[in-house]
Design a protein around this motif. Structure first.
Motif, short mmCIF file in Angstrom:
data_model
loop_
_atom_site.label_atom_id
_atom_site.label_comp_id
_atom_site.label_asym_id
_atom_site.label_seq_id
_atom_site.Cartn_x
_atom_site.Cartn_y
_atom_site.Cartn_z
N PRO A 458 103.91 73.11 -22.10
CA PRO A 458 104.95 74.18 -21.17
C PRO A 458 105.98 73.95 -21.49
O PRO A 458 105.72 72.24 -22.56
CB PRO A 458 104.95 73.02 -20.27
N GLU A 459 106.98 74.68 -20.92
CA GLU A 459 108.68 73.19 -21.77
C GLU A 459 108.94 73.12 -20.76
O GLU A 459 110.14 72.40 -21.15
CB GLU A 459 109.13 74.98 -22.15
N ASP A 460 108.48 73.44 -19.19
CA ASP A 460 109.40 73.12 -18.89
C ASP A 460 108.82 71.50 -17.84
O ASP A 460 108.18 71.22 -16.53
CB ASP A 460 109.10 73.45 -16.64
N VAL A 461 109.25 70.40 -18.53
CA VAL A 461 108.71 68.89 -18.22
C VAL A 461 109.55 67.87 -18.22
O VAL A 461 110.90 68.65 -18.68
CB VAL A 461 107.54 68.36 -19.38
N ASP A 462 109.54 67.20 -17.32
CA ASP A 462 110.60 66.24 -17.39
C ASP A 462 110.19 64.75 -18.57
O ASP A 462 109.38 64.16 -17.94
CB ASP A 462 110.42 65.60 -15.91
N PHE A 463 111.12 64.38 -18.57
CA PHE A 463 111.02 63.44 -19.78
C PHE A 463 111.38 62.47 -19.41
O PHE A 463 112.08 61.46 -20.41
CB PHE A 463 111.01 63.77 -21.05
N SER A 464 111.41 61.98 -18.08
CA SER A 464 112.29 61.06 -17.47
C SER A 464 111.26 59.27 -17.62
O SER A 464 111.75 58.40 -17.96
CB SER A 464 112.58 60.65 -16.04
N GLY A 465 110.10 59.51 -18.64
CA GLY A 465 109.26 59.15 -18.90
C GLY A 465 108.28 57.66 -17.72
O GLY A 465 108.30 57.03 -17.65
N GLN A 466 107.86 59.01 -16.55
CA GLN A 466 107.48 57.96 -15.71
C GLN A 466 105.78 59.08 -14.76
O GLN A 466 106.04 59.96 -15.57
CB GLN A 466 108.22 58.71 -14.08
N GLY A 467 105.22 58.19 -14.93
CA GLY A 467 104.11 59.02 -13.97
C GLY A 467 102.94 58.88 -15.05
O GLY A 467 102.88 58.28 -15.93
N LEU A 468 101.67 59.69 -14.56
CA LEU A 468 100.81 58.88 -15.44
C LEU A 468 100.35 59.77 -16.69
O LEU A 468 100.06 58.90 -18.00
CB LEU A 468 99.33 59.81 -14.74
N SER A 469 100.94 60.92 -16.48
CA SER A 469 101.38 61.89 -17.88
C SER A 469 102.56 62.52 -17.54
O SER A 469 102.66 63.04 -16.36
CB SER A 469 100.08 62.77 -17.98
N PRO A 470 103.65 63.07 -18.48
CA PRO A 470 104.22 63.56 -18.54
C PRO A 470 103.93 65.17 -17.98
O PRO A 470 105.45 66.16 -17.78
CB PRO A 470 105.01 63.79 -19.98
N LEU A 471 102.64 65.89 -18.74
CA LEU A 471 102.41 67.14 -18.15
C LEU A 471 102.30 67.25 -16.67
O LEU A 471 102.30 68.38 -16.19
CB LEU A 471 101.25 67.16 -19.06
N GLU A 472 102.41 66.12 -16.23
CA GLU A 472 102.09 66.14 -14.39
C GLU A 472 103.24 67.30 -14.03
O GLU A 472 102.78 67.44 -12.82
CB GLU A 472 101.84 64.65 -13.84
N SER A 473 104.34 66.65 -14.90
CA SER A 473 105.10 66.91 -14.08
C SER A 473 105.96 69.22 -13.91
O SER A 473 107.01 69.18 -13.32
CB SER A 473 106.30 66.12 -14.51
N SER A 474 105.22 69.22 -14.81
CA SER A 474 105.10 70.88 -15.14
C SER A 474 104.00 70.95 -14.00
O SER A 474 102.83 71.98 -14.84
CB SER A 474 104.83 71.01 -16.41
N PRO A 475 104.70 71.89 -13.03
CA PRO A 475 103.43 72.87 -11.84
C PRO A 475 103.31 73.83 -12.14
O PRO A 475 101.69 74.16 -12.36
CB PRO A 475 104.73 73.06 -10.59
N SER A 476 103.94 74.34 -13.66
CA SER A 476 103.26 75.59 -14.00
C SER A 476 102.03 75.47 -14.85
O SER A 476 100.60 76.07 -15.08
CB SER A 476 104.26 76.55 -14.82
N PHE A 477 101.68 74.08 -15.18
CA PHE A 477 101.30 73.95 -16.21
C PHE A 477 99.59 73.37 -15.75
O PHE A 477 98.84 73.74 -15.92
CB PHE A 477 101.43 72.66 -17.47
N VAL A 478 100.28 72.07 -14.37
CA VAL A 478 98.84 72.24 -14.24
C VAL A 478 98.40 72.69 -13.08
O VAL A 478 96.65 72.79 -12.81
CB VAL A 478 99.44 70.46 -13.33
#
Ligand code: ANZ
Ligand code: ZN
Length: 861
Positions: A458-478
């Motif tokens: 996905p494109e809508d990802v938060d790259f703040s560098g937090q969480g278990l995996s960056p992909l978790e920050s994309s609801p459209s993906f998860v």
């Protein structure tokens, strides 16, 4: 009039012509023998470095040479374009990894093209493109179907401050690369590939890969680490549990005096009395913390804690105390070791430290060991003692006999253990290939259907560098519907290890735009295995082992016919240069040095050792500058001439200048007498008269050089000696040119010049092609067959014989090498100067020292 050597103009024009003419497109003609030449594809870090230049120049020599030999050559290039640096750039500078990667690829592609490498660019692939990683996902699903992919709990590096998972590369000395907090271990469910299913085959084939460097094969064997031995069960006193050990020395079973368990062995909690559990748990967490922080090779002192439990030796019924010990590896064998201090050094040290008994069960032949006096374990074979029925036997034979006894008693069996572990492929990262599964509360782990591939990043990802995996920050993906029941479910947010991408890219090159399969089977039948693979020794284990594993797994699915992907492997050495330092300011780049002094403080600089070029040591050389100044031909020629490919290469500007001067010398040799050379055909033994003297000598050099260069390229990759041979030949051409007057000489000259251009063309393809065309040749040089040498031409080597008359040197004559005395005598007596001294006098004696000297004794006048 001679034309100036303008490398830039020539190289750009030639590269344009090659590109427009599709000069290096793969042609799989019916009859021609195929040759797949492959260099390890680069990670698009931003710019190519000298290591790339060297690697790809070596590959290009092979590809161009094989094409000239008439083979149908496949020589592709692409990008290993998923990976951490792109994601770090996103975290630090806010550039999207895709953009960062694409820009780097564009820049590096232009750099590679500027080197004149003969790639079939129409087959370029980038592993980060959905067209590529779709097939990664396809292969993952096939592995899943066949039980080659599975899930298991396993620990990752966790930074509590950044609250994110760190890749191993992001952990420096146990600390987070960004905030320097201590990294913790955290357990997660992760995906694994069952490479251990292939451990035996991967090992066996290391003995069949004749075209691989022995060093690489040894490293792979050690990595796989096969150990044959036995498993033995020791019942725990007062419990139903048994401790199973793995031993390579069943012959020492009677010498067991204690038992060592890995600190986190699952039985500890079950067999230890409650009052000891606290100390044991504390010990386990200490061992774990140390393992995470300590560099792998620093061995900590041996330590242990008594569990309070005892087990029973199944052969002699002895009671054996059970310890938890820091040197037992939890993941190897069974995580338990029967300790035999008399015959194992680690156990010996442990026993001495904890006052445990040492019991000798094997004596050196004709000697008797005294346990109290031993200073180290006796680990050699010997004669059995204190071992019941087995006393007096040789220990090797006893090992077999004891294993049989264990099998009869049902408390042990022969077994094989490997060091190789299954391959953990889950990465908690964004810039990688999404793992194509969905987790549904009702259906569990559900594979994404093949027709829904690719699962696109996905494109809508938060790259703040937090969480278990960056992909978790994309609801459209998860959030995805379960492919099976359609209810809301969660997509896997881990991506695959980038080593997965590079485990099969050599197959994708075969049909890079194929939309129905990862690769075309018929093409694989035609091209596989890769005939020559070239790359760095740093990939001796992981990449090469994974690619071998993939090939075997794909073979077992019926997708390829070969057992191994790479027939021959060349691992090139490193490119090195001396370092420059200032006592105050550390490593200095050339622009930080002025007149031998540090530009920052003026202190005199020290020139240090020659080391691998690296940014951190500031001893790199930018290929662009060298190409701009000297041209691609010089850059290539230098990197091939300065050292044999598998050895380290010491960078030297003088070496580069030497290569440049040599090219200029060849350039002038042709252009200064272009009119004569271009209007003369090469010597042809079928129509032209036989040669004598220096003309025969030059022709011999031409053919000897062809023979040597061919052998050096073909058999040994000794490109440096091949180039040196051409240099010598060029020297001879210069000498000959000074004297060559007649038509026949000019023909021999032309033959010799053309050979030099042909032989140099795989190394320095631009200027040779230019000169070739200037000589009036219609067929482009890269399409001209590689020259054959003529045995006949080699045979007419000539030697110079010194002629003495009555003890004084009076002349020299040239005769064909190996001439008999009769021939030499005729030739000597016919020589004009000799005639002057011998005319009218009686020859009393003629002595010939073959190849050197003719002594003529004549009567006085
Ligand atoms: C008893 C013994 C007696 C052993 C002796 C050696 C010499 P390789 O060859 O590397 O496979 N071992 C088994 N599992 C272990 C583990 N998880 N961590 C540390 N050591 C382990 O080594 C096999 C030997 O290493 C085994 O054979 C075992 O010690 C130990 F005179 O058993 B031996
Ligand atoms: Zn479901």
């Amino acid at each position: 009039m001679s034309k100036r050597y303008d490398h830039r103009e020539i190289e750009l024009r030639r590269q344009g012509l090659w590109e427009r003419g599709n000069a290096f497109a793969t042609v799989a003609e019916g009859g021609a023998e195929t040759c797949y030449v492959l260099e390890m594809f680069p990670y698009p870090s931003g710019r190519i470095h000298m290591g790339h230049v060297r690697n790809y120049s070596i590959g290009d020599v092979v590809a161009r040479y094989q094409r000239m030999r008439g083979r149908s050559v496949l020589h592709p290039m692409g990008w290993d374009s998923f990976g951490l640096p792109a994601e770090n750039a996103a975290i630090q500078h806010g550039i999207h990894p895709a953009r960062w990667t694409d820009e780097n690829i564009a820049r590096m592609r232009a750099q590679l093209k500027r080197l004149g490498l003969s790639y079939d660019w129409s087959r370029e692939v980038a592993t980060s493109s959905p067209e590529y990683y779709r097939w990664n996902q396809w292969i993952f699903l096939k592995f899943l179907e066949r039980g080659l992919a599975y899930r298991k709990r396993s620990s990752v590096n966790w930074c509590p401050r950044c609250s994110t998972v760190l890749a191993n590369e992001q952990v420096e000395d146990g600390l987070c690369w960004r905030c320097e907090s201590a990294v913790q271990a955290r357990e997660l469910d992760q995906w694994f590939f069952r490479i251990t299913d292939y451990a035996d085959e991967l090992l066996d084939y290391t003995y069949r890969l004749r075209g691989w460097p022995e060093r690489v094969l040894t490293m792979q064997r050690n990595w796989i680490g096969r150990s044959a031995g036995a498993e033995v069960d020791f019942p725990v006193e007062g419990s139903q549990e048994k401790i199973r050990v793995f031993t390579t020395r069943p012959d020492t079973l009677y010498g067991v005096t204690f038992m060592s368990l890995a600190a986190e062995h699952r039985l500890i909690e079950k067999i230890a009395p409650a009052d000891r559990l606290g100390a044991l748990r504390e010990f386990a967490s200490r061992v774990r913390a140390r393992a995470a922080a300590a560099p792998r090779d620093a061995e900590p002192p041996k330590e242990g804690v008594f569990t309070g439990a005892y087990c029973i030796n199944p052969l002699n019924g002895e009671r054996v105390p059970v310890y938890a010990a820091n040197f037992v590896v939890a993941g190897y064998g069974t995580g338990a070791v029967m300790a035999v201090p008399a015959h194992d050094q680690r156990d010996f040290e442990f026993a001495r430290a904890y006052g445990l008994p040492v019991k000798v069960v094997i004596n050196p032949p004709g000697e008797e060991l005294d346990p109290a006096a031993m200073e180290r374990a006796y680990t050699e074979p010997g004669v059995m003692t204190a071992s019941g029925d087995f006393d007096g036997m040789g220990s090797e034979e006893a090992g077999e006999a004891i294993t049989e006894r264990l099998e009869e008693l049902g408390c042990g069996r022969r077994t094989v253990t490997y060091r190789l572990r299954d391959w953990g492929v889950s990465r908690q990262r964004y810039w990688g290939c999404p793992i194509p599964v969905v987790y549904c509360e009702d259906c569990g782990v559900v594979p994404v259907p093949y027709e829904d591939l690719p699962v696109v990043l996905p494109e809508d990802v938060d790259f703040s560098g937090q969480g278990l995996s960056p992909l978790e920050s994309s609801p459209s993906f998860v959030n995805a519907p379960c492919p099976r029941c359609g209810r809301p479910a969660r997509r896997e947010t881990d991506t695959m290890d980038t080593f997965v991408d590079s485990s099969w890219y050599f197959l994708r090159y075969l049909s890079p735009r194929g939309e129905n399969a990862p690769f075309d089977r018929d093409e694989a039948r035609r091209w596989m295995p890769v005939d020559q693979y070239i790359g760095g020794i740093e990939h001796a284990v992981m990449h090469l082992l994974y690619a071998r594993f993939f090939t075997k797994a794909l073979r077992d699915m019926g997708l390829v016919d070969v057992d191994e992907p790479f027939e021959r492997l060349l691992t090139q050495g490193m490119v090195c240069k001396e370092i420059t330092r200032c006592a105050e300011h550390g490593y200095l780049a050339p622009e930080e040095v002025r007149d031998g002094r540090c530009a920052h403080c003026g202190a005199p600089v020290e020139i240090g050792a020659v080391e691998k070029m690296s940014k951190s040591k500031k001893n790199t050389v930018d290929p662009d500058h060298i190409i701009e100044r000297y041209g691609a031909d010089t850059t290539r020629l230098f990197s091939l001439f300065a050292a044999p490919p598998e050895k380290d290469l010491d960078w030297s500007e003088e070496g580069v200048e030497g290569a440049y001067r040599f090219i200029g010398r060849v350039w002038r040799l042709v252009t200064e007498e272009l009119d004569t050379l271009a209007s003369t055909p090469p010597y042809d033994p079928a129509v032209d008269p036989p040669l004598e003297g220096e003309a025969a000598g030059l022709r011999r050099s031409t053919h000897a050089t062809i023979k040597k260069v061919t052998a050096d390229i073909e058999r040994r990759f000794h490109f440096n000696t091949a180039i040196a041979a051409v240099m010598e030949h060029v020297n001879l051409l210069y000498q000959f040119r000074a004297k060559a007057g007649g038509e026949l000489e000019r023909k021999v000259m032309r033959e010799g010049v053309e050979a030099a251009l042909l032989l140099l063309s795989p190394f320095a393809p631009h200027f040779t092609e230019e000169l070739w065309e200037m000589l009036g040749n219609r067929t482009p040089l890269h399409e001209t067959p590689w020259p054959d040498y003529s045995e006949e031409a080699l045979a007419v080597e000539s030697v110079e014989v010194v002629v003495q008359i009555n003890g004084k040197v009076r002349s020299r004559v040239t005769v064909p090498a190996g001439s008999d005395e009769e021939t030499v005598r005729e030739r000597v007596m016919a020589d004009e100067r000799v005639r002057r001294w011998t005319e009218g006098r009686e020859v009393k004696k003629f002595v010939y020292v073959p190849g050197r000297l003719a002594n003529v004794v004549v009567a006085g006048r």
